[in-house]
Scaffold this motif. Sequence first.
Motif, PDB file in Angstrom:
ATOM      1  N   LYS A   1       7.412   6.235   0.916  1.00 55.35           N
ATOM      2  CA  LYS A   1       7.720   7.583   0.458  1.00 55.35           C
ATOM      3  C   LYS A   1       7.409   8.564   1.590  1.00 55.35           C
ATOM      4  O   LYS A   1       6.503   8.329   2.384  1.00 55.35           O
ATOM      5  CB  LYS A   1       6.894   7.967  -0.781  1.00 55.35           C
ATOM      6  N   PRO A   2       8.123   9.671   1.645  1.00 55.66           N
ATOM      7  CA  PRO A   2       7.784  10.685   2.664  1.00 55.66           C
ATOM      8  C   PRO A   2       6.490  11.417   2.350  1.00 55.66           C
ATOM      9  O   PRO A   2       5.767  11.821   3.247  1.00 55.66           O
ATOM     10  CB  PRO A   2       8.984  11.631   2.637  1.00 55.66           C
ATOM     11  N   VAL A   3       6.165  11.582   1.074  1.00 55.60           N
ATOM     12  CA  VAL A   3       4.931  12.236   0.632  1.00 55.60           C
ATOM     13  C   VAL A   3       4.459  11.528  -0.636  1.00 55.60           C
ATOM     14  O   VAL A   3       5.272  11.205  -1.519  1.00 55.60           O
ATOM     15  CB  VAL A   3       5.138  13.741   0.355  1.00 55.60           C
TER      16      VAL A   3
ATOM     17  N   ALA B   1       3.229   0.793   3.394  1.00 58.75           N
ATOM     18  CA  ALA B   1       4.077   0.899   4.573  1.00 58.75           C
ATOM     19  C   ALA B   1       4.424  -0.512   5.026  1.00 58.75           C
ATOM     20  O   ALA B   1       3.732  -1.479   4.685  1.00 58.75           O
ATOM     21  CB  ALA B   1       3.373   1.670   5.692  1.00 58.75           C
ATOM     22  N   ARG B   2       5.496  -0.631   5.775  1.00 61.98           N
ATOM     23  CA  ARG B   2       5.940  -1.939   6.249  1.00 61.98           C
ATOM     24  C   ARG B   2       6.360  -1.840   7.706  1.00 61.98           C
ATOM     25  O   ARG B   2       6.675  -0.762   8.215  1.00 61.98           O
ATOM     26  CB  ARG B   2       7.120  -2.434   5.413  1.00 61.98           C
ATOM     27  N   ASP B   3       6.342  -2.982   8.352  1.00 67.10           N
ATOM     28  CA  ASP B   3       6.825  -3.079   9.724  1.00 67.10           C
ATOM     29  C   ASP B   3       8.316  -3.363   9.669  1.00 67.10           C
ATOM     30  O   ASP B   3       8.734  -4.421   9.178  1.00 67.10           O
ATOM     31  CB  ASP B   3       6.077  -4.194  10.453  1.00 67.10           C
TER      32      ASP B   3
ATOM     33  N   GLU C   1       1.605  12.187   4.443  1.00 61.16           N
ATOM     34  CA  GLU C   1       0.752  13.142   3.724  1.00 61.16           C
ATOM     35  C   GLU C   1       0.539  12.670   2.296  1.00 61.16           C
ATOM     36  O   GLU C   1       1.476  12.235   1.617  1.00 61.16           O
ATOM     37  CB  GLU C   1       1.400  14.523   3.741  1.00 61.16           C
ATOM     38  N   VAL C   2      -0.707  12.788   1.836  1.00 57.51           N
ATOM     39  CA  VAL C   2      -1.066  12.394   0.475  1.00 57.51           C
ATOM     40  C   VAL C   2      -1.690  13.599  -0.213  1.00 57.51           C
ATOM     41  O   VAL C   2      -2.589  14.248   0.340  1.00 57.51           O
ATOM     42  CB  VAL C   2      -2.038  11.203   0.469  1.00 57.51           C
ATOM     43  N   ASN C   3      -1.225  13.895  -1.409  1.00 57.35           N
ATOM     44  CA  ASN C   3      -1.756  15.004  -2.213  1.00 57.35           C
ATOM     45  C   ASN C   3      -2.438  14.424  -3.445  1.00 57.35           C
ATOM     46  O   ASN C   3      -1.829  13.657  -4.198  1.00 57.35           O
ATOM     47  CB  ASN C   3      -0.639  15.957  -2.634  1.00 57.35           C
TER      48      ASN C   3
END
Length: 794
Positions: free
Chosen positions: A381-383, A402-404, A464-466
Amino acid sequence: MMAWLLLWTLGLMAIMSVALAVAGDSGLPVVEGHDEIVKKESHPVLFRQKRDWIWNSLYVEEEKPAPSPYKIGKLKSSKNVVVKSFKIAGEGANDIFTVDEKGDLFVTKPLDREKKNAYHLTAWMFDGNEQLVEDSGEFVVQVTDINDNSPVFPKTYNGSVRERSSIGTKVVEVTATDADDPSTANGELRYSLAPQGDFAAFNIHSETGVITCRTNTLDRETKSQYVVVVKAQDLRGYKSGSTSNTNVTITVTDTNDNTASFTQKTYELKVREDHKLNEKIGTLEVEDRDEDWNKVPIFTILNNEMRQIFGVELSKPNKDGDLVLKQALDYETHSSYTFTVNVKEDTLPRGSPAENAKTAVTTAQVNIKVLDVDEAPVFSKPVYTFTVMEEVIVRDIGTVTARDPDRANKKIQYSIVTKDCPIGIHPATGQLSTLRTLDRELEATHVFQVKAQEDSSGLESFVEVNIAVQDVNDNKPELSAEDVFVCESDPTDTVIGTLRATDEDEQPASFTFSLASESSNFSIRSRGNGTADVTVKQGPFSLDDPKDYSVDVSISDGGRPPQTSVTRLAIKSCRCDGRRVPTQCKAGARRMGVSVHALIAILLCILTILVIVILFVVRKRYQKDSLSNLKNSGEIHEQLVTYDEEGGGEMDTNGYDVSILSSACQDGSLLRHPDLHPRPSLYAVVQKPHPHHHHQNHHAPPPPPPPTACKGDMAVMIEVKKDEADHDRDGFPYDTLHIYGYEGPESLAGSLSSLGTSSTGSNLDYDFLNEWGPRFRTLAELYGVDGPDHYPQY
């Protein structure tokens, strides 16, 4: 009066009859009336006859030579005077124009109509006595035109016309001027195109000078400029007329009559798989014979699937096609792409094909090769956004993944970049958890960055994580009251103040107020809107009463779980006027409730301070006792030294300072008795009796008792400490001078520890100490080895 008018009329009629007769005799035309217009050819000459003046029409031809004055007319009057003379005045009078005694008018100079076309003069007639016979009369001399000027073009003319314009389209209007009289043929002009110019494509109107298109095949790409020669001629264009020429430049402007064409049929391009979106990959060049502002190519990728990945945008300023990336590339999925691009133009003239329609290349094939690169991890996800309840430790808030993207598919390690973040992350799984409880009232949203890195030192990326902290009802309501006072004269049920409450929680609160403890003087009545009134329950009240009034107010916020607080509300007593306005009040303090957490913190602080004070007092007392003991022992400092190796004897001054003992011996306090007789050293008082003395001589007199040491002497102190050490089985052996744990295993002396000794007796023989030399003499004396009767002073 009537008779006079009759006579005047008869006289006037007689004069007019005479004038007519004279005019008839001279053969000149008669001017009738007082104001007439005399015409000659087409040129009107305006004049006005005043009284009896008679005028001929007066004209002068321009540029007529005048080597000598020539007559142009005569001044006349209807009055019959034998001897008369004339006088003129006005424009050119007595210079250009002269008059003689007969009234003949002469011109003395050539005139130019283009400079002045009329002269206004005034005439007078006198008799022989120089008496005015005829009053002033005005007349005009007209200058007639001749064709003495050629046409003139006032400026340079340029025109423009769009290519492919229809026949008759106006290009430009050309105008010339002629200084001659425009009302005559001398000033009438005609226009034509001279054969020495590009006259085949254009026409010109002979009278207006408007140039128009003669053909509809003008092509800017073939010829963009024409020069035509315009001729202007006066005398209505007759050959005898004067002429003038001018060059007119005509520019053919562009229309979009050519379509765009690819310069290649195939385009080969390369692009890295990490190429950024919406950035140019390469350029598809096109050519167009039209001007750039008419170059409006429209590019279309014919494959629908390829249109999702690639796009073609118009470049500036060349207006070629820039191929851009619209979707991320992945070398591992697709390493190459091939598609067809079409180009066209929608602004071409309707009903007519493009001039290059047969030769234009409107389709081209594009081949794209994707280049492999080592890419950073890609987040799902972007955020990321998660929610967490406050005041709770959460082990699983959510997971950041996340993945390679490469084929190697390396492992990803996660970490939080933001410092002092209350959120933790599992380095392998990306699972988020709280490191401590969160407080929404302090910080409602936590924003931080998570780093994903390939292995431990590979490529990395960030996201970014909210974390939105959800509210729970964890804050107690707080009382907010206005100035509350009671008047001495307040009756029952009088409202003396209004209570309100505030709550830091996000949840809407429904406050209820009540008395935490019963009050005999006041009560609380709820309004139903989150407020309450404090009312008088029972009086009386007096300002002289030393008692302060207060009530304990209990507030509940109605939340889940409900929070309740108790606050003491101080009520001032006042003396008021009839409108309940305080005139005198007794000061009272409002005491607000303190939360349990605050009370605990205060108590802990007080307890910590008490512990520190107690420790300080105990330490001071211990130091004081130690000092007092030292004073009682003659201020001899004690040392406890444990040797794990053989001692160095009395020459060992590093482990123990024996200077104080030496000073004690030097002053004689340890060696002399009060009777001033030398005595053995007080070290000898600790010697043990020898058994062999008793067996050798049973009848010998007993040895004299050892001298008794005075208080404060070193010997007494040693005895006391030694006795304490002998009987204290729980502590370490404690000698005043040294504690010898053990001697070296190879030492012949063995152990000298006091563990094997007592204050009453000993079976050990210390005679061998005398054989060790002077260094052990003091130790031998201490343990009662036989020696001289007295000892020298130190």
